[in-house]
Design an enzyme around this catalytic site. Structure first.
Site, PDB file in Angstrom:
ATOM      1  N   SER A   1       0.851  -1.189   0.000  1.00  0.00           N
ATOM      2  CA  SER A   1       0.000   0.000   0.000  1.00  0.00           C
ATOM      3  C   SER A   1       0.885   1.236   0.000  1.00  0.00           C
ATOM      4  CB  SER A   1      -0.890  -0.006   1.244  1.00  0.00           C
ATOM      5  OG  SER A   1      -1.539   1.233   1.422  1.00  0.00           O
TER       6      SER A   1
ATOM      7  N   TYR B   1      -1.538  -0.542  10.535  1.00  0.00           N
ATOM      8  CA  TYR B   1      -1.629  -0.882   9.112  1.00  0.00           C
ATOM      9  C   TYR B   1      -0.342  -0.468   8.390  1.00  0.00           C
ATOM     10  CZ  TYR B   1      -3.732  -1.215   4.428  1.00  0.00           C
ATOM     11  OH  TYR B   1      -4.016  -1.553   3.132  1.00  0.00           O
TER      12      TYR B   1
END
Length: 309
Positions: A177, A190
């Site tokens: 990501s 995350y």
């Protein structure tokens, strides 16, 4: 003198190879790279029961690949299997697997080897997000983020990489990501897991180069937020520069990068520039840039549901 001569030779060799690599990059900027044929390749996709994983499965089904679908959601995974067959997949297998558990990854992995064969393209796509302030995020959700978003990559590499090395043929795909490139407000766990996944992928790739395994390929994917429901409620202040991405567009880019054997894929392309600016800007200017791009407010509308893609 001999050491100086050796250094001079190594320097000339380095400059020569660098110029060739630069020329190759410039050429392929304007001319598309040749695409490899993945028909018959055994492609394993984690998190295949929905979202990006399902769309990747359908793309590879149309390319004639043998599909191995992993997801903790049996019903969703079976639906992807049905859709893949309709899309043209001749051989497709669905396995229920909790990618947060090492023992289960190893167990199901051995089952795949016996029933399907050696995986040649491994796409680590499964992921979860909590989206909470670090101190307010429950410990078990932080552990879940690390287990699924990072540790699952460890165990799947350990499971399937040996056969790739033995055959000198394989492709590892890390779906990370843009949150694995820069810290983002309310995404501490995350970001940590995605940073770790990139570090692992780069290290494994460097090991393959050091061992002269030319047949082992790596693709590291770092997209901005995707409209799959995983980041439902999030918004961007600069949609022209950093839009919430449509999943079909991202999947097309991912498959294209795999077929061209690109090592890095950032989507949208402005992320390449932002990473350069992050590296050269003073800290205060980097923070101002993040504020201008709306990075601090991305998660304002997000509700923590421990969502997965």
């Amino acid at each position: 003198m001999s050491s100086n001569l050796k250094f001079a030779k190594e320097l000339v060799t380095f400059i020569g190879k660098s110029l060739i690599a630069l020329l190759e990059t410039l050429i392929f900027t304007f001319i598309p790279r040749p695409r490899k044929n993945v028909a018959g390749e055994i492609v394993l996709i984690t998190g295949a029961g929905s979202g990006i994983g399902r769309l990747l499965a359908l793309r590879f089904a149309r390319l004639g690949s043998v599909l191995v679908l992993w997801d903790i959601n049996k019903q969703g995974n079976e639906e992807t299997l049905r859709m893949a067959r309709e899309a043209g997949a001749v051989r497709v297998y669905a396995y229920t697997c909790d990618c947060s558990r090492r023992e289960e990854i190893y167990r199901v992995g051995e089952q795949v080897k016996k029933e399907v064969g050696d995986v040649s393209i491994l796409i680590n796509n499964a992921g979860v997000v909590t989206g909470n302030d670090f101190l307010n995020c429950p410990d078990e959700l932080i552990e879940k983020s690390l287990d699924v978003n990072f540790k699952a990559h460890l165990w799947t590499y350990k499971c399937f990489l040996p056969a790739m090395i033995a055959n000198d043929h394989g492709h590892l795909v890390c779906i990370s990501s843009s949150a694995g490139l820069a810290g983002i407000n309310k995404l501490s766990d995350y970001c940590a897991s995605k940073f770790a996944a990139i570090g692992l992928a780069e290290s494994v790739y460097m090991e393959s180069i050091a061992q002269k395994l030319k047949g082992i390929k790596m693709t590291i994917v770092c997209p901005f937020f995707i409209n799959t429901g995983m980041f439902e409620g999030c918004s961007t202040n600069r949609p022209v520069l950093l839009p919430i991405l449509e999943p079909e567009y991202v999947v097309a880019k991912i498959v294209d990068a795999i077929l061209q054997e690109k090592v890095y894929l950032y989507v949208p392309r402005i992320i390449y520039l932002l990473m350069v600016l992050k590296s050269i800007f003073p800290t205060k200017m980097a923070i101002l840039l993040a504020d201008f791009m709306g990075i601090f407010n991305l998660m304002d509308g997000f509700v923590c549901k421990n969502k997965k893609n």
